[in-house]
Write an enzyme that holds these catalytic residues in place. Structure first.
Site, PDB file in Angstrom:
ATOM      1  N   ASP A   1     -32.296 -60.688  23.287  1.00 46.96           N
ATOM      2  CA  ASP A   1     -33.718 -60.233  22.155  1.00 46.96           C
ATOM      3  C   ASP A   1     -34.575 -60.250  22.771  1.00 46.96           C
ATOM      4  O   ASP A   1     -34.802 -61.471  22.495  1.00 46.96           O
ATOM      5  CB  ASP A   1     -33.629 -59.427  21.463  1.00 46.96           C
ATOM      6  CG  ASP A   1     -32.923 -58.215  20.763  1.00 46.96           C
ATOM      7  OD1 ASP A   1     -32.750 -57.182  21.931  1.00 46.96           O
ATOM      8  OD2 ASP A   1     -32.261 -58.123  19.059  1.00 46.96           O
TER       9      ASP A   1
ATOM     10  N   GLU B   1     -29.063 -47.028  18.753  1.00 48.17           N
ATOM     11  CA  GLU B   1     -29.488 -47.056  17.346  1.00 48.17           C
ATOM     12  C   GLU B   1     -29.234 -46.309  16.347  1.00 48.17           C
ATOM     13  O   GLU B   1     -30.777 -45.093  16.635  1.00 48.17           O
ATOM     14  CB  GLU B   1     -29.776 -48.572  17.199  1.00 48.17           C
ATOM     15  CG  GLU B   1     -29.587 -48.893  15.828  1.00 48.17           C
ATOM     16  CD  GLU B   1     -30.203 -50.434  15.477  1.00 48.17           C
ATOM     17  OE1 GLU B   1     -30.780 -51.487  16.379  1.00 48.17           O
ATOM     18  OE2 GLU B   1     -30.046 -50.903  13.926  1.00 48.17           O
TER      19      GLU B   1
HETATM   20  O1  KIV Z   1     -30.767 -57.420  16.637  1.00 47.09           O
HETATM   21  C1  KIV Z   1     -29.620 -56.539  17.365  1.00 47.09           C
HETATM   22  O2  KIV Z   1     -28.228 -57.433  16.527  1.00 47.09           O
HETATM   23  C2  KIV Z   1     -29.002 -55.951  18.233  1.00 47.09           C
HETATM   24  C3  KIV Z   1     -28.334 -54.270  17.530  1.00 47.09           C
HETATM   25  C4  KIV Z   1     -28.542 -53.410  18.508  1.00 47.09           C
HETATM   26  C5  KIV Z   1     -27.428 -55.276  17.705  1.00 47.09           C
HETATM   27  O3  KIV Z   1     -30.029 -55.316  18.412  1.00 47.09           O
END
Ligand code: KIV
Length: 269
Positions: free
Chosen positions: A89, A187
């Protein structure tokens, strides 16, 4: 097939799974011990998610997570990871313009061992996605409920319930694909809408609270082990409750994703 993989998962192999109709098993992962357990169970994609801000660091949201946090955890996973594709991320405020995004994404890959970065947003992020992809950085989109925007959204709510919201999410998915995204997380959206989005794009979709029509599923690891405090969200199943160990719970999750028994109707919106 459930069990340890020998060859590394790539975007090309995920595309082939999508074409074959084989569901993709994905979980969040933040450390080396779980990396070994998840890979032994056959989890194909890891999201080193900024959810670590909540489940590891104890914050109320993902907003305080930094690029340094992401690099630390991604590198812990990368150090021992052998087979799973690692999607890391980009945290809040780390991709506000194309050049800042490129600098931070390059660090997540170079220092954190990411194979791909993930960022939240739709058509409004297409230029940033195109910039990263143009510089050789694979990007996973993330639409629907965007946890980094929780203060703007006014809470963790299902998105795309009305016609206008659903149309906007379909447009977002197409815009991200056109910008070069190679994977798409959806999501907390209605299951029918996620199925429509999956049909509308040619890249694999990975759902969380988005029903069984996606090409794959993801859950936050600590949620599916039943150790996240508070009320369990509707879309989460506690896989540890009916199994005797953490490895068995992960194997049960992979099997349930592969055979289509998770998510069931009770987990859908
Ligand atoms: O940060 C996270 O856990 C996500 C989820 C959608 C898997 O982005």
């Amino acid at each position: 097939m459930v069990g340890a993989m020998t060859t590394p998962v790539t975007l090309a192999s995920l595309q082939q799974m999508m074409v074959r109709g084989e569901k993709i098993a994905c979980l969040t992962c933040y450390d080396s011990s779980f990396t070994r357990v998840l890979e032994s169970a056959g989890v194909e994609v890891f999201i080193i998610g900024d959810s670590l801000g909540m489940v590891l660091k104890g914050h109320e949201s993902t907003v305080p997570v930094t690029v340094a946090d992401m690099i630390y955890h991604a590198a812990n996973v990368a150090r021992v990871g052998e087979s799973a594709l690692r999607v890391v991320d980009m945290p809040f405020s780390s991709y506000v313009n194309p050049d800042q995004a490129l600098g931070n994404a390059a660090r997540l890959m170079g220092e954190g061992g990411a194979h791909m970065v993930k960022l939240e947003g739709g058509a409004n992020k297409a230029a940033i996605v195109a910039h990263l992809v143009g510089h050789g950085i694979p990007v996973c989109g993330h639409i629907g409920l965007l946890p980094q925007s929780v203060h703007k959204l006014g809470g963790y709510k299902v998105q795309g319930r009305d016609d206008a919201g659903a149309r906007a999410l379909l447009d977002d998915a197409r815009a991200l694909e056109e910008a070069g995204a190679g994977l798409l997380v959806t999501e907390c959206i209605p299951a029918d809408l996620a199925t429509q989005i999956t049909a509308a794009v040619t890249i694999p979709t990975i759902g969380i609270g988005a029903g069984p029509g996606c090409d794959g599923q993801v859950l936050v690891l600590y949620d599916m082990l039943g150790i996240t405090p508070g009320k369990r969200p509707r879309f989460v199943r506690d896989f540890l409750r009916d199994t005797c160990s953490v490895p068995a719970a992960i194997e049960a999750y992979v099997a349930a994703v592969k055979n289509g028994s998770f998510p069931a109707a009770e987990h859908c919106f």
